[in-house]
Motif scaffolding. Structure first.
Motif, PDB file in Angstrom:
ATOM      1  N   ILE A  47      28.260  47.606 -76.498  1.00 51.25           N
ATOM      2  CA  ILE A  47      29.541  48.071 -76.816  1.00 51.25           C
ATOM      3  C   ILE A  47      29.845  49.227 -76.096  1.00 51.25           C
ATOM      4  CG2 ILE A  47      31.055  48.477 -78.868  1.00 51.25           C
ATOM      5  CD1 ILE A  47      29.909  46.435 -80.510  1.00 51.25           C
ATOM      6  N   ALA A  48      29.124  50.187 -75.929  1.00 50.37           N
ATOM      7  CA  ALA A  48      29.666  51.265 -75.508  1.00 50.37           C
ATOM      8  C   ALA A  48      29.773  51.397 -73.982  1.00 50.37           C
ATOM      9  CB  ALA A  48      28.360  52.272 -75.676  1.00 50.37           C
ATOM     10  N   ILE A  49      28.982  50.469 -73.399  1.00 47.51           N
ATOM     11  CA  ILE A  49      29.496  50.177 -71.954  1.00 47.51           C
ATOM     12  C   ILE A  49      30.649  49.541 -71.829  1.00 47.51           C
ATOM     13  CG2 ILE A  49      28.534  49.464 -69.930  1.00 47.51           C
ATOM     14  CD1 ILE A  49      25.695  49.951 -70.940  1.00 47.51           C
ATOM     15  N   LYS A  50      30.744  48.419 -72.308  1.00 50.14           N
ATOM     16  CA  LYS A  50      31.808  47.561 -72.195  1.00 50.14           C
ATOM     17  C   LYS A  50      33.158  48.189 -72.645  1.00 50.14           C
ATOM     18  CE  LYS A  50      29.589  43.976 -70.582  1.00 50.14           C
ATOM     19  NZ  LYS A  50      29.832  43.385 -69.407  1.00 50.14           N
ATOM     20  N   SER A  51      33.022  49.068 -73.820  1.00 47.82           N
ATOM     21  CA  SER A  51      34.471  49.806 -74.042  1.00 47.82           C
ATOM     22  C   SER A  51      34.774  50.680 -73.085  1.00 47.82           C
ATOM     23  CB  SER A  51      34.115  50.595 -75.298  1.00 47.82           C
ATOM     24  OG  SER A  51      33.092  51.511 -75.103  1.00 47.82           O
ATOM     25  N   GLU A  52      33.928  51.316 -72.234  1.00 54.27           N
ATOM     26  CA  GLU A  52      34.247  52.435 -71.298  1.00 54.27           C
ATOM     27  C   GLU A  52      34.905  51.423 -70.083  1.00 54.27           C
ATOM     28  OE1 GLU A  52      32.215  55.602 -68.479  1.00 54.27           O
ATOM     29  OE2 GLU A  52      31.000  54.578 -69.913  1.00 54.27           O
ATOM     30  N   LEU A 164      32.484  50.050 -85.626  1.00 50.42           N
ATOM     31  CA  LEU A 164      33.613  49.318 -85.971  1.00 50.42           C
ATOM     32  C   LEU A 164      34.956  50.395 -85.469  1.00 50.42           C
ATOM     33  CD1 LEU A 164      32.427  48.000 -89.391  1.00 50.42           C
ATOM     34  CD2 LEU A 164      32.621  46.864 -87.262  1.00 50.42           C
ATOM     35  N   GLN A 165      34.683  51.503 -85.552  1.00 50.43           N
ATOM     36  CA  GLN A 165      35.936  52.298 -85.199  1.00 50.43           C
ATOM     37  C   GLN A 165      36.427  52.336 -84.169  1.00 50.43           C
ATOM     38  OE1 GLN A 165      38.134  53.665 -87.690  1.00 50.43           O
ATOM     39  NE2 GLN A 165      39.248  54.685 -86.018  1.00 50.43           N
ATOM     40  N   ARG A 166      35.432  52.261 -82.834  1.00 51.62           N
ATOM     41  CA  ARG A 166      35.552  52.386 -81.743  1.00 51.62           C
ATOM     42  C   ARG A 166      36.093  51.172 -81.416  1.00 51.62           C
ATOM     43  NH1 ARG A 166      33.535  55.536 -77.489  1.00 51.62           N
ATOM     44  NH2 ARG A 166      33.651  54.516 -75.517  1.00 51.62           N
ATOM     45  N   ILE A 167      35.637  49.981 -81.667  1.00 50.65           N
ATOM     46  CA  ILE A 167      36.168  48.572 -81.556  1.00 50.65           C
ATOM     47  C   ILE A 167      37.757  48.425 -81.888  1.00 50.65           C
ATOM     48  CG2 ILE A 167      36.063  46.185 -81.878  1.00 50.65           C
ATOM     49  CD1 ILE A 167      33.088  46.686 -82.310  1.00 50.65           C
TER      50      ILE A 167
END
Length: 821
Positions: A47-52, A164-167
């Motif tokens: 999730i961290a990589i894909k969000s970036e 969850l907050q980042r998503i």
């Protein structure tokens, strides 16, 4: 047992079974949905990589949203564009009767064609933008779906709150950006819809103009005006300068302002060209200055006395190229402005014959353009047209009758063309004059305008070609140009060929303009395209004249290009590069044939010939090679061997059988040997490879010279050897190593035989060196008193030979007795 139960029990059992079945089904559906969510969702660890990555994509899309300067410019220009079209449409419909001739319809047609090109360019830019934003919107919808599934999967897997907050933040950013893209896309789609309506309006106007052109063409041969003797009206003449001229000038002014507003940047291009040409002409003028009266005067230098006027003239002459969508009267205005520099320069460049022609067509064409502002078919316009027609007929008749064209122009063909063109112009003007008198003014105006415009263009183009040729001559004599050997050694050839090219280009341009003004260009163009496009089909093979022309022109251009590149390589490039002897020639030849092969490949592809069909040709060539082309192929392969192995190089001195000379050319099939007697012999390459060949200069240009010397018997051999070696050592053309040597060869019949042997580096002058040393040997031996003998024979006569006849013996005895007495 089931059927033994009561009805209530059976109903209870069936309901229980339904509930159980539904539970199973819904559990499977939920499991499948969960699997689908997990399948489309992003793993918690990624999730961290894909969000970036998603944020970077969103930033890129936002940049595209902000980069709408081109669309904003189109939107700003579109409002004024539509207003201008509405005004032009209203003006055209209100003054529709004014556009009753082909020449007058050219201007509105050019305006609406220019508008069509503008709206097409805008529609293309808008469509490209729509494609980009539509792709961005689809990408955002996909990201929205992925991150929604990721959020659901994260909740089911009880992911940490931070994740969850980042998503949720990513989803908010995606939805917000998607909303912005939809808003912008809807705005662009609205603009596209409006522009499509405008494009439809322009097409309708062009169709209307095309219909009017057909009507005007049909009216050329109708009496659309009263005869000239019935057309006099004082009120028409008095009101001419008020309303009609004002409306005509105002209309053209509005069109010109619109063009300048839409294409202002093209005027900066033209201004830039003016400054560049001014700089080049001023620099050329300074470089061509002679520093002393004895220096050679550069031909054509006088034209550089006015560098800024020349720059202004050429920049104006490029108006049709820089402004391809300009209104016709703007091009005419540029031609009119060219008159002022021409009138200043031409009296110093042209003879009086050309000056008369130029001045006449300048004046007549200017009056014709002024008359175009008048109401069509008015008495004033008809009188101006009649006066121009009569003046043109008198002028052309005087030129043909009292001026010897063949003496005024250079070239017999040009004189013939001018003579017949003048006769044809007189015939057309006579027809125009008669048509004007009887009332067929549309035909009269069409013919007069066409003849005057054609003559004016011919004069301007001729003057332009003259100026360009003189400038080219000046360019060829510049110092930095003369530093190139390929130019300095062939200046005259280059000048003549350039003049021919300019002549044919000028003829083509004049012919195209003349056909256009007489409304014949499209007909000729369509007929030519139909002829060259007609395909002749024989079985599965189809060919057209266009294919043949494309193939021939491509081959012709490839040959010209290969010759030019080979010429430059041999004359300039390879001479400045230190290469082994013969390598430059091989590079030049390989480049030549490589360009020819590439040109042939392009020609075959351009002509639409399928390469698969060459299999049949290859088979036929194989049979031909097997029977009749063996020698050709042998020579070709031998030529390749000569190029790559280089047993013989350009400039080598060779002996082949009874042939001896220098190698002047090595071709792919044959080579040229120039004998010492001056004859050029063509030798097949196979002979140079297969036969015994002596190459005197294969590895170096050294040569040993041998001079035989004979002295009288009784001479000291050591003295002779010393004299010979001393003479050779003192000569500058004799190498020190290997040292010269004199050899005592033996006892001859009349002399002691010696031979002087020495080496020289001057291979080409070995005969002269041998002669000079032979003279020195003769002088040195004479000075020492050493005799060079000539062959001698001692003859002994034996008397009373028994075999002599009796009469000979009797006569000999008688002579002996007389001697004793």
């Amino acid at each position: 047992m089931l059927f033994s139960l009561t009805s209530d029990s059976r109903r209870l059992l069936v309901g229980f079974l339904h509930v159980a079945l539904a539970s199973v089904v819904f559990s499977h559906v939920g499991y499948a949905q969960k699997n689908d969510l997990q399948k489309d969702a992003i793993e918690l660890t990624e999730i961290a990589i894909k969000s970036e990555e998603t944020q970077n994509e969103i930033l890129q899309i936002k940049k595209e949203l902000e980069d709408r300067e081109d669309i904003n410019k189109i939107q700003d220009s579109y409002v004024n564009f539509v207003k201008s079209l509405d005004q032009s449409k209203e003006s055209f419909l209100d003054d529709k009767n004014r556009y009753n001739t082909l020449s007058r319809l050219e201007e509105p047609e050019r305006f609406w064609m220019m508008s069509k090109n503008t709206i097409d360019a805008w529609l293309t830019a808008v469509q490209n933008k729509i494609h980009r934003f539509d792709a961005s919107l689809k990408r955002l919808e996909y990201l929205d779906k992925i991150w929604q599934n990721t959020l659901s999967a994260a909740r089911s897997n009880k992911a940490p709150t931070a994740i969850l907050q980042r998503i949720r933040l990513i989803l908010q950013d995606v939805k917000k950006t998607k909303s912005e893209v939809k808003s912008v896309l809807n705005g662009i789609l609205t603009l596209q819809s409006k522009m499509a309506e405008t494009d439809l309006l322009i097409k309708e106007m062009l169709n209307s103009i095309e219909k009017l052109k057909k009507e005007a063409g049909a009216s050329l041969f109708t009496l659309n005006n009263p005869p000239i003797w019935e057309a006099f009206d004082e009120r028409e003449i008095s009101g001419f300068f008020t309303e009609t001229v004002y409306r005509g000038v105002l209309k053209r002014y509005q069109i010109l302002i619109k063009y300048i507003t839409d294409y202002y940047y093209r005027f900066f291009y033209q201004l830039f060209i003016f400054f560049v040409l001014s700089f080049l002409f001023v620099s050329s003028k300074r470089r061509c200055r002679t520093h002393s009266p004895e220096e050679e005067v550069v031909p054509g230098k006088d034209i550089l006395r006015w560098p800024f006027i020349l720059a202004f003239l050429f920049s104006l002459g490029m108006t049709p190229v820089i402004h391809p969508h300009a209104p016709y009267f703007m091009v005419d205005l540029s031609l009119f402005l060219m008159l002022f520099p021409l009138l200043h320069i031409l009296p110093r460049l042209l003879s009086s014959f050309y000056q008369k022609i130029l001045y006449f067509f300048i004046l007549s064409f200017s009056l014709s353009e002024i008359s175009s502002l008048v109401i069509p078919g008015s008495l004033f316009q008809r009188l101006i047209s009649m006066g121009l027609t009569i003046a043109a007929v008198i002028f052309l008749y005087g030129i043909l009758r009292y001026q010897k064209i063949s003496k005024q122009v250079s070239g017999k063909k040009l004189a013939v063309v001018l003579h017949w063109a003048g006769r044809l112009a007189i015939v057309l003007l006579a027809i125009a004059l008669a048509a004007n008198i009887i009332g067929a003014f549309a035909l009269a105006q069409f013919l007069v305008h066409g003849v005057l415009f054609s003559g004016f263009m011919a004069t301007v183009i001729s003057v332009g070609v003259l100026a360009v040729n003189q400038l080219w001559n000046v360019f060829l004599h510049l110092d930095f140009v003369q530093s190139y050997r390929s130019i300095s050694q062939n200046s005259e050839i280059i000048r003549v060929r350039f003049n021919k090219i300019m002549y044919w280009l000028a003829m083509y341009w004049w012919l195209v303009q003349t056909l256009k003004v007489f409304q014949l260009y499209e007909g000729f163009k369509g007929g030519f395209l139909s002829v060259v496009g007609y395909r002749l089909t024989v079985g599965s093979f189809a060919v057209s004249l266009g294919d043949v022309l494309i193939f021939s022109v491509t081959i012709f251009l490839s040959v010209l290009i290969s010759r030019f590149i080979r010429f430059v390589l041999e004359e300039d490039v390879l001479r400045k590069v230190k290469l082994p002897r013969g390598v430059g020639g091989s590079i030049s030849m390989l480049t030549h044939y490589a360009i020819l092969i590439i040109g042939f490949t392009i020609a075959v592809s351009a002509a639409g010939i399928e390469w698969s069909r060459f299999a049949l040709i290859a088979g036929a060539l194989g049979v031909g090679i097997g029977f009749g082309l063996q020698d050709v192929v042998n020579n070709f392969v031998s030529g390749l061997i000569l190029i790559f192995e280089r047993p013989v190089k350009l400039g080598d001195v060779i002996e082949l059988a009874d042939l001896r000379g220098n190698v002047k050319r090595i071709g792919i099939r044959s080579s040229t040997i120039r004998t010492f007697e001056g004859a050029e012999v063509i030798v097949p390459n196979s002979h140079l490879i297969s036969e015994k060949l002596v190459n005197w200069t294969l590895s170096d240009r050294l040569r040993r010279i041998s001079i035989p010397v004979g002295v009288a018997y009784g001479t000291n051999p050591k003295t002779v050897i010393g004299i010979l070696e001393k003479i050779a050592e003192k000569n500058e053309d004799v190498l020190e190593k290997p040292a010269p040597s004199a050899v005592f060869m033996g006892f001859g019949e009349s002399s002691l035989d010696f031979e002087l042997r020495f080496w020289t580096r001057n291979f080409d002058d070995w005969v002269t060196i041998r002669t000079n040393i032979s003279i020195q040997i003769n002088e040195a031996l004479a000075k020492k008193g050493i005799e060079i003998p000539f062959p001698q024979r001692d003859i002994h006569i034996i008397s009373n030979a028994p075999d002599d006849p009796p009469d000979i013996r009797a006569e000999r005895d008688k002579k002996n007795k007389d001697k004793k007495k």
